[in-house]
Design a protein around this motif. Structure first.
Motif, PDB file in Angstrom:
ATOM      1  N   UNK A 114       0.827  -1.205   0.000  1.00  0.00           N
ATOM      2  CA  UNK A 114       0.000   0.000   0.000  1.00  0.00           C
ATOM      3  C   UNK A 114       0.865   1.260   0.000  1.00  0.00           C
ATOM      4  N   UNK A 115       1.899   1.250   0.834  1.00  0.00           N
ATOM      5  CA  UNK A 115       2.814   2.397   0.904  1.00  0.00           C
ATOM      6  C   UNK A 115       3.465   2.639  -0.460  1.00  0.00           C
ATOM      7  N   UNK A 116       3.893   1.567  -1.122  1.00  0.00           N
ATOM      8  CA  UNK A 116       4.534   1.697  -2.433  1.00  0.00           C
ATOM      9  C   UNK A 116       3.557   2.244  -3.474  1.00  0.00           C
ATOM     10  N   UNK A 117       2.318   1.776  -3.435  1.00  0.00           N
ATOM     11  CA  UNK A 117       1.347   2.273  -4.409  1.00  0.00           C
ATOM     12  C   UNK A 117       1.003   3.741  -4.173  1.00  0.00           C
ATOM     13  N   UNK A 118       0.992   4.155  -2.915  1.00  0.00           N
ATOM     14  CA  UNK A 118       0.753   5.573  -2.638  1.00  0.00           C
ATOM     15  C   UNK A 118       1.921   6.419  -3.150  1.00  0.00           C
ATOM     16  N   UNK A 119       3.113   5.853  -3.071  1.00  0.00           N
ATOM     17  CA  UNK A 119       4.295   6.540  -3.612  1.00  0.00           C
ATOM     18  C   UNK A 119       4.176   6.670  -5.133  1.00  0.00           C
ATOM     19  N   UNK A 120       3.723   5.582  -5.768  1.00  0.00           N
ATOM     20  CA  UNK A 120       3.540   5.584  -7.227  1.00  0.00           C
ATOM     21  C   UNK A 120       2.500   6.636  -7.629  1.00  0.00           C
ATOM     22  N   UNK A 121       1.335   6.594  -6.977  1.00  0.00           N
ATOM     23  CA  UNK A 121       0.223   7.461  -7.374  1.00  0.00           C
ATOM     24  C   UNK A 121       0.474   8.930  -7.034  1.00  0.00           C
ATOM     25  N   UNK A 122       1.065   9.188  -5.873  1.00  0.00           N
ATOM     26  CA  UNK A 122       1.293  10.590  -5.491  1.00  0.00           C
ATOM     27  C   UNK A 122       2.371  11.236  -6.350  1.00  0.00           C
TER      28      UNK A 122
END
Length: 481
Positions: free
Chosen positions: A168-176
């Motif tokens: 989840x943390x990685x995907x938030x990094x990707x999306x943000x």
């Protein structure tokens, strides 16, 4: 020359030299034999899995040449699977190959990557996600078009239906990191994604470590997204209604984490960006009641004026900074809360606690400043002095906030920087406030002598509650805080 190309394809069944030649010539002439496309890709894939590492590397290096038209998603899928290699040189080749086909057709490449993220083996899924989180930001704008970014968001939402905390943390990094989500509406979308992940509609379970950890992970991802235009109201409301009342029973799977302080820090950071709240008075009261728990009543005095108890109450400054700051931020929205919404007895009790705490604070600040006086550079970098510098930031903040609440009626005008946040530099020409709450160094003496700036320390009204504070020891109060 179809027969000749077939001989090259058959070379994958030969010896080492034949395989090396095949690894080079299969991709070189691939485009001339569309009717043998499947056979060619399968032959190259066999070479990518050969026992000889040099043959594998050569075959992987040439894979992008197969990425034409409808074959590209399949090549992307194959390359994504090859990310599971433990050979560092091969791994780099796979990364480079993926990047090269990304520049040819971003959508097709994403199709292969997300196919493996959703359905591939755990190791492939993990490395595909990490590839996206580290490599997307290196791609030029002409590759990451608005359409491509929309596809990333759409596919990411599918993955987010079932992810681990780390994923989840990685995907938030990707999306943000996507430029189309840097707008107010984009950040609002991300906040809604996080809120959904945090399950804010469900009742909070403080005894479930996974539930607590998920809320903290999600909130940490949401905090940087909040602003004056993107409000934190849903999260602040949930913390006030569900988390604060259960603060003492929180459990966490993270060893050594002060879970209560972590929750209060997050609440403080979010409170600055809270919008209109439906049950503002109710939630302010919950915040107020929790603040009282950390602001003790002064010890009772015996007839001889000494403390009746064995020891003074512990003043937990870190907790109080967070709670006072949150109360101060939300209090701005209901400025008459203390004067009109509390009964006289409750207000009197609060003022007694506030006065007692403020007195202890003054002693503490004086001792800290004395301990840090004259220390600069390397001397301030020792572990002991680092703690004292942070403690001075915390107490300065509390000092300013308490001063506001002592106003009649209470004021909510002061601005402080939370002790764990980076200090905002003051622009040239910008007037510095009389109380620098962010400075970790002791106040400089004025050239005219030791005269103290009368505005530096606020002295609340004196009274019997201050008589037992002369022996207040800041070293003892720092333990564990």
């Amino acid at each position: 020359h179809k027969d000749a190309y077939q001989v090259i394809l058959d070379g994958v069944k030969g010896g080492t030299k034949e395989k090396r030649l095949a690894a080079q010539f299969i991709p070189k002439f691939f485009k001339h034999f569309p009717e043998l496309a499947d056979s060619a890709i399968n032959a190259q894939l066999d070479l990518c899995e050969d026992e000889d590492v040099s043959i594998r590397r050569q075959a992987i290096k040439e894979l992008p040449q197969f990425a034409t038209g409808e074959n590209l998603p399949r090549v992307a899928d194959i390359l994504t699977q090859l990310l599971q290699t433990d050979d560092s040189a091969e791994f780099n080749l796979v990364n480079n190959a993926l990047l090269s086909i990304f520049k040819m057709d971003a959508k097709g490449t994403l199709g292969g990557l997300f196919s493996q993220i959703l359905q591939g083996e755990d190791i492939v899924r993990e490395r595909a996600i990490k590839f996206l989180s580290t490599k997307l930001k290196t791609l030029p704008d002409e590759v990451l078009t608005k359409e491509v970014e929309e596809l990333i968001l759409t596919e990411s939402k599918k993955v987010l239906e079932d992810v681990t905390g780390e994923e989840f943390v990685l995907f938030m990094k990707i999306l943000s990191g996507l430029k189309s989500l840097q707008t107010v509406s984009g950040r609002q979308q991300l906040v809604e994604l996080v809120a959904e992940q945090a399950d804010l509609e469900q009742t909070f379970s403080p005894s479930d470590p996974d539930c607590v950890d998920r809320l903290l992970q999600c909130t940490r991802q949401a905090v940087p997204l909040f602003s004056k235009n993107v409000h934190s109201t849903r999260f602040v409301t949930y913390f006030c209604e569900q988390v604060l009342p259960n603060l003492s029973t929180l459990t966490t799977p993270v060893e050594g984490l002060d879970i209560q302080l972590e929750v209060l820090k997050l609440l403080a950071e979010m409170s600055s960006f809270c919008g209109d709240m439906e049950k503002l008075e109710t939630n302010l009261r919950k915040l107020f009641d929790k603040l009282l728990e950390y602001m003790p009543l002064p010890p009772e005095e015996a007839e001889n004026g000494e403390n009746a108890g064995n020891e003074e109450p512990k003043l937990q400054f870190s907790y109080v900074e967070c709670l006072l700051y949150s109360f101060h931020q939300l209090g701005r929205k209901l400025p008459d809360f203390l004067t009109a919404k509390l009964n006289a007895e409750k207000l009197k009790d609060f003022k007694i606690r506030l006065q007692y705490f403020a007195r202890g604070l003054q002693v503490y600040i004086r001792q800290l400043r004395l301990a840090l006086q004259g220390k600069t550079g390397e001397a301030l970098k020792t572990e002991e002095n680092k703690i004292k510098v942070v403690a001075l930031k915390i107490t300065n903040n509390i000092n300013v906030l308490i001063k506001d609440l002592f106003h009649i009626p209470p004021s909510y005008k002061s601005t402080v920087t939370l002790s764990w946040k980076p200090v905002q530099k003051v622009e040239i020409g910008q007037k510095r406030t009389s109380e620098d709450t962010s400075s970790g160094s002791p106040p400089k003496k004025s050239p005219g002598g030791p005269k103290r700036d009368a505005r530096q320390i606020y002295n609340p009204p004196s009274g019997k509650y201050s008589s037992n504070l002369s022996n207040f020891n800041y070293e003892r109060s720092l333990q564990g805080k």
